[in-house]
Motif scaffolding. Structure first.
Motif: not given
Length: 159
Positions: A14-19, A58-61
């Protein structure tokens, strides 16, 4: 695809996607990247963090939280992030729809977006499709990394 509640084991992904979104510098107001410790605190402190999982990945949040307090505490705010290589697959639509259900379940009555960047055509199209009402434009409300500015559009939807 499944959308479920955030858990500690999700933190790195999740941190990777957010960043990814923060680094792109065209949608989120944040400039600072999260590390895993900060990320866990951030995502677990929201009213709700939804995680989109497809084929075990995990593909999104999204994050959901109050937009204000007290007399305006029934209005919530949310942010959405989809992994760059997963965009265009309607994951964002499913995230927004789940977010609206969770917001209503948590007692919120209105979902408000404070700063949809006017050049974010995909988000603007999605919010229009889902019945969000644009309230107005804040000229030059979003500072880009190159020193230029983009307009932002405030939106809301009654839940």
């Amino acid at each position: 695809m499944e959308i479920r509640k955030f858990k500690k084991a999700d933190t790195k992904a999740v941190v990777d996607i957010w960043n990814e979104v923060v680094k792109q510098g065209v949608a989120f107001p944040q400039k600072d990247l999260l590390d895993e410790k900060e990320g866990y605190i951030f995502f677990s402190s929201q009213s709700y963090t939804g995680i989109a999982v497809c084929d075990g990945q995990i593909v999104g949040l999204y994050i959901l939280h109050p937009n204000n307090v007290g007399h305006c505490g029934h209005i919530c705010n949310a942010s959405y992030a989809v992994k760059t290589d997963q965009r265009g697959k309607h994951i964002g639509k499913q995230l927004v729809q789940d977010c609206m259900c969770q917001a209503k379940r948590l007692g919120f009555r209105i979902l408000q977006f404070n700063a949809v960047v006017a050049t974010n055509a995909a988000a603007l199209h999605l919010y229009q499709e889902l019945g969000f009402v644009p309230l107005g434009v804040i000229p030059s409300g979003f500072a880009l990394d190159d020193g230029t500015y983009e307009d932002i559009i405030v939106h809301y939807k009654t839940l």
